[in-house]
Design a protein around this motif. Structure first.
Motif, PDB file in Angstrom:
ATOM      1  N   ARG A  18      49.505  34.782  49.328  1.00  0.00           N
ATOM      2  CA  ARG A  18      50.036  33.839  49.094  1.00  0.00           C
ATOM      3  C   ARG A  18      50.496  33.639  47.133  1.00  0.00           C
ATOM      4  NH1 ARG A  18      46.985  31.880  52.661  1.00  0.00           N
ATOM      5  NH2 ARG A  18      47.587  31.143  54.281  1.00  0.00           N
ATOM      6  N   HIS A  19      49.872  33.929  46.808  1.00  0.00           N
ATOM      7  CA  HIS A  19      50.067  33.893  45.683  1.00  0.00           C
ATOM      8  C   HIS A  19      49.498  35.647  44.994  1.00  0.00           C
ATOM      9  CE1 HIS A  19      50.728  29.722  45.209  1.00  0.00           C
ATOM     10  NE2 HIS A  19      50.047  29.328  45.640  1.00  0.00           N
ATOM     11  N   TYR A  20      50.543  36.030  43.466  1.00  0.00           N
ATOM     12  CA  TYR A  20      50.537  37.579  42.659  1.00  0.00           C
ATOM     13  C   TYR A  20      48.950  37.743  42.226  1.00  0.00           C
ATOM     14  CZ  TYR A  20      50.336  35.502  38.183  1.00  0.00           C
ATOM     15  OH  TYR A  20      50.270  34.345  37.019  1.00  0.00           O
ATOM     16  N   PHE A  21      48.596  36.230  41.424  1.00  0.00           N
ATOM     17  CA  PHE A  21      46.982  37.052  41.200  1.00  0.00           C
ATOM     18  C   PHE A  21      45.865  36.968  42.547  1.00  0.00           C
ATOM     19  CE2 PHE A  21      46.760  31.953  41.667  1.00  0.00           C
ATOM     20  CZ  PHE A  21      45.902  31.671  42.334  1.00  0.00           C
ATOM     21  N   HIS A  22      45.971  36.290  43.134  1.00  0.00           N
ATOM     22  CA  HIS A  22      45.231  37.125  44.688  1.00  0.00           C
ATOM     23  C   HIS A  22      44.999  38.386  44.944  1.00  0.00           C
ATOM     24  CE1 HIS A  22      45.721  32.260  46.691  1.00  0.00           C
ATOM     25  NE2 HIS A  22      45.509  32.334  45.378  1.00  0.00           N
ATOM     26  N   GLU A  23      45.628  38.960  44.286  1.00  0.00           N
ATOM     27  CA  GLU A  23      45.625  40.710  44.511  1.00  0.00           C
ATOM     28  C   GLU A  23      44.216  40.785  43.961  1.00  0.00           C
ATOM     29  OE1 GLU A  23      48.912  44.466  44.252  1.00  0.00           O
ATOM     30  OE2 GLU A  23      48.825  42.617  43.299  1.00  0.00           O
ATOM     31  N   ASP A  24      44.227  40.103  42.912  1.00  0.00           N
ATOM     32  CA  ASP A  24      42.557  40.856  42.408  1.00  0.00           C
ATOM     33  C   ASP A  24      41.498  40.527  42.946  1.00  0.00           C
ATOM     34  OD1 ASP A  24      44.078  41.644  39.978  1.00  0.00           O
ATOM     35  OD2 ASP A  24      43.714  39.761  38.744  1.00  0.00           O
ATOM     36  N   MET A  25      41.807  39.497  43.642  1.00  0.00           N
ATOM     37  CA  MET A  25      40.414  38.548  44.672  1.00  0.00           C
ATOM     38  C   MET A  25      40.515  40.310  45.877  1.00  0.00           C
ATOM     39  SD  MET A  25      37.674  36.684  44.913  1.00  0.00           S
ATOM     40  CE  MET A  25      36.748  37.065  46.703  1.00  0.00           C
ATOM     41  N   ALA A  26      41.420  40.122  46.777  1.00  0.00           N
ATOM     42  CA  ALA A  26      41.776  41.396  47.372  1.00  0.00           C
ATOM     43  C   ALA A  26      41.301  42.452  47.120  1.00  0.00           C
ATOM     44  CB  ALA A  26      43.310  41.703  47.750  1.00  0.00           C
ATOM     45  N   TYR A  27      41.904  42.979  45.504  1.00  0.00           N
ATOM     46  CA  TYR A  27      40.890  44.150  45.259  1.00  0.00           C
ATOM     47  C   TYR A  27      38.939  44.227  45.658  1.00  0.00           C
ATOM     48  CZ  TYR A  27      45.125  46.357  44.264  1.00  0.00           C
ATOM     49  OH  TYR A  27      46.130  47.479  43.884  1.00  0.00           O
ATOM     50  N   LEU A  28      39.098  43.093  45.160  1.00  0.00           N
ATOM     51  CA  LEU A  28      37.252  43.213  45.030  1.00  0.00           C
ATOM     52  C   LEU A  28      36.514  43.236  46.379  1.00  0.00           C
ATOM     53  CD1 LEU A  28      36.822  39.906  42.610  1.00  0.00           C
ATOM     54  CD2 LEU A  28      36.716  42.879  42.583  1.00  0.00           C
ATOM     55  N   LEU A  29      37.180  42.173  47.343  1.00  0.00           N
ATOM     56  CA  LEU A  29      36.685  42.156  48.472  1.00  0.00           C
ATOM     57  C   LEU A  29      37.253  43.497  49.188  1.00  0.00           C
ATOM     58  CD1 LEU A  29      38.300  38.630  49.668  1.00  0.00           C
ATOM     59  CD2 LEU A  29      35.625  39.682  49.730  1.00  0.00           C
ATOM     60  N   GLU A  30      38.316  44.058  49.529  1.00  0.00           N
ATOM     61  CA  GLU A  30      38.632  45.882  49.791  1.00  0.00           C
ATOM     62  C   GLU A  30      36.930  46.541  48.991  1.00  0.00           C
ATOM     63  OE1 GLU A  30      40.116  47.564  52.671  1.00  0.00           O
ATOM     64  OE2 GLU A  30      40.201  45.860  52.236  1.00  0.00           O
ATOM     65  N   ALA A  31      37.078  46.401  48.302  1.00  0.00           N
ATOM     66  CA  ALA A  31      35.954  47.645  47.540  1.00  0.00           C
ATOM     67  C   ALA A  31      34.630  47.389  47.863  1.00  0.00           C
ATOM     68  CB  ALA A  31      35.608  48.090  46.118  1.00  0.00           C
ATOM     69  N   ASP A  32      34.111  46.264  48.431  1.00  0.00           N
ATOM     70  CA  ASP A  32      32.662  45.849  48.366  1.00  0.00           C
ATOM     71  C   ASP A  32      32.079  46.204  49.605  1.00  0.00           C
ATOM     72  OD1 ASP A  32      30.812  44.890  48.125  1.00  0.00           O
ATOM     73  OD2 ASP A  32      31.343  42.365  48.002  1.00  0.00           O
ATOM     74  N   PRO A  33      31.366  47.101  49.565  1.00  0.00           N
ATOM     75  CA  PRO A  33      31.059  47.537  50.837  1.00  0.00           C
ATOM     76  C   PRO A  33      29.496  46.527  51.629  1.00  0.00           C
ATOM     77  CG  PRO A  33      29.132  48.078  49.246  1.00  0.00           C
ATOM     78  CD  PRO A  33      30.795  47.431  48.564  1.00  0.00           C
ATOM     79  N   GLN A  34      29.654  45.718  51.059  1.00  0.00           N
ATOM     80  CA  GLN A  34      29.080  44.083  52.197  1.00  0.00           C
ATOM     81  C   GLN A  34      29.679  43.345  52.919  1.00  0.00           C
ATOM     82  OE1 GLN A  34      26.077  42.039  49.412  1.00  0.00           O
ATOM     83  NE2 GLN A  34      24.780  43.513  49.201  1.00  0.00           N
ATOM     84  N   VAL A  35      31.501  43.482  52.355  1.00  0.00           N
ATOM     85  CA  VAL A  35      31.928  43.119  53.078  1.00  0.00           C
ATOM     86  C   VAL A  35      33.388  43.529  54.277  1.00  0.00           C
ATOM     87  CG1 VAL A  35      34.939  42.143  52.829  1.00  0.00           C
ATOM     88  CG2 VAL A  35      33.203  41.363  50.733  1.00  0.00           C
ATOM     89  N   LEU A  36      32.582  43.051  55.422  1.00  0.00           N
ATOM     90  CA  LEU A  36      32.725  43.299  57.062  1.00  0.00           C
ATOM     91  C   LEU A  36      34.327  43.615  57.151  1.00  0.00           C
ATOM     92  CD1 LEU A  36      29.712  42.840  58.907  1.00  0.00           C
ATOM     93  CD2 LEU A  36      29.977  45.148  57.356  1.00  0.00           C
ATOM     94  N   ARG A  37      35.166  42.565  56.754  1.00  0.00           N
ATOM     95  CA  ARG A  37      36.470  42.470  56.943  1.00  0.00           C
ATOM     96  C   ARG A  37      36.849  40.584  56.590  1.00  0.00           C
ATOM     97  NH1 ARG A  37      33.705  41.171  62.301  1.00  0.00           N
ATOM     98  NH2 ARG A  37      34.185  39.206  62.781  1.00  0.00           N
TER      99      ARG A  37
END
Length: 244
Positions: free
Chosen positions: A63-82
């Motif tokens: 929804r906002h451009y700065f949410h992309e940083d959080m998306a990178y953190l979730l996508e690269a974190d091996p503990q996040v399943l989805r």
């Protein structure tokens, strides 16, 4: 007949920049008395799509451009399943013992439970009693946690630079047998870094960029607080990635 129409510009006027009409800009409004002249700009709603491998290959709408940083953190974190941005408001008990709706920005399913993350633009301000009384309690019931993060918390996160660089190498095409080879080498010799893993596999078998791509796909787990290079610490290897 007259050569020029009344009111029309001549050829010289059209070519010369000095005859271009002047666009007057309205003056900026002066800051209010006691207000901050350098106010933090509001986040502009955007339509950004982020490709994720977790929970199925798809594009998540941010929804906002700065949410992309959080998306990178979730996508690269091996503990996040989805994770997803399609969430609904939840009634949460706040510090003033009142039930109010909590509208999360993202919902992440991890190995430890479910994270409900709410993101806001700007920097953290000094705590005030009125604001503190309205914040949701740090609830952890049945593995469900609530987090409130500011944009500043994301930009200074120690794992953000490595997460972005790892995801950058994800589309690289690698040998389909490389994850199994890396897992076999790790189980036998326990290499400490990506460079050690590359040496045991053989430089002709796998380049360093290939191993970084396996990190982004979930086959190799590393310490994202390290710099992305041959000295990156390896935590584990597995034969199934995020899309397996």
């Amino acid at each position: 007949m007259r050569k020029h129409v009344l009111g029309a510009k001549s050829l010289l006027q059209r070519k010369c920049a000095s005859f271009l009409p002047i666009q007057h800009r309205s003056p900026k409004a002066a800051p209010r008395a006691g207000g901050n002249a350098e106010a933090v700009p509001k986040a502009t709603p955007t339509m950004v799509y982020f490709p994720t491998y977790k929970g199925g290959h798809r594009n998540e709408r941010l929804r906002h451009y700065f949410h992309e940083d959080m998306a990178y953190l979730l996508e690269a974190d091996p503990q996040v399943l989805r994770w997803t941005t399609e969430v609904e408001p939840i009634d949460v008990l706040h510090d003033d013992n009142q039930m109010r709706p909590f509208i999360p920005s993202m919902r992440a399913v991890t190995t430890r439970g479910v994270r409900m993350v709410k993101l806001a633009w700007g920097k953290r301000q000094p705590k005030r009693r009125s604001a503190k009384a309205r914040r949701p309690r740090p609830v952890d019931v049945d593995g469900l946690t609530y987090e409130f993060l500011m944009g500043e918390d994301l930009t200074v996160h120690p794992c953000l630079p490595a997460s972005k660089e790892v995801i950058y190498h994800r589309p690289r095409e690698t040998d389909p047998d490389l994850p199994c080879l890396a897992a076999a080498v790790f189980s036998e010799s326990r290499p400490v870094t990506l460079g050690d893993l590359q040496e045991r596999l053989g430089r002709k078998v796998a380049a360093l960029e290939d191993l970084i791509s396996l990190v982004a796909q979930g086959f190799i787990q590393v310490d994202l607080r390290c710099k992305v290079d041959a000295g990156m610490t390896v935590l584990g290897c597995r034969t199934q990635g995020y899309l397996s």
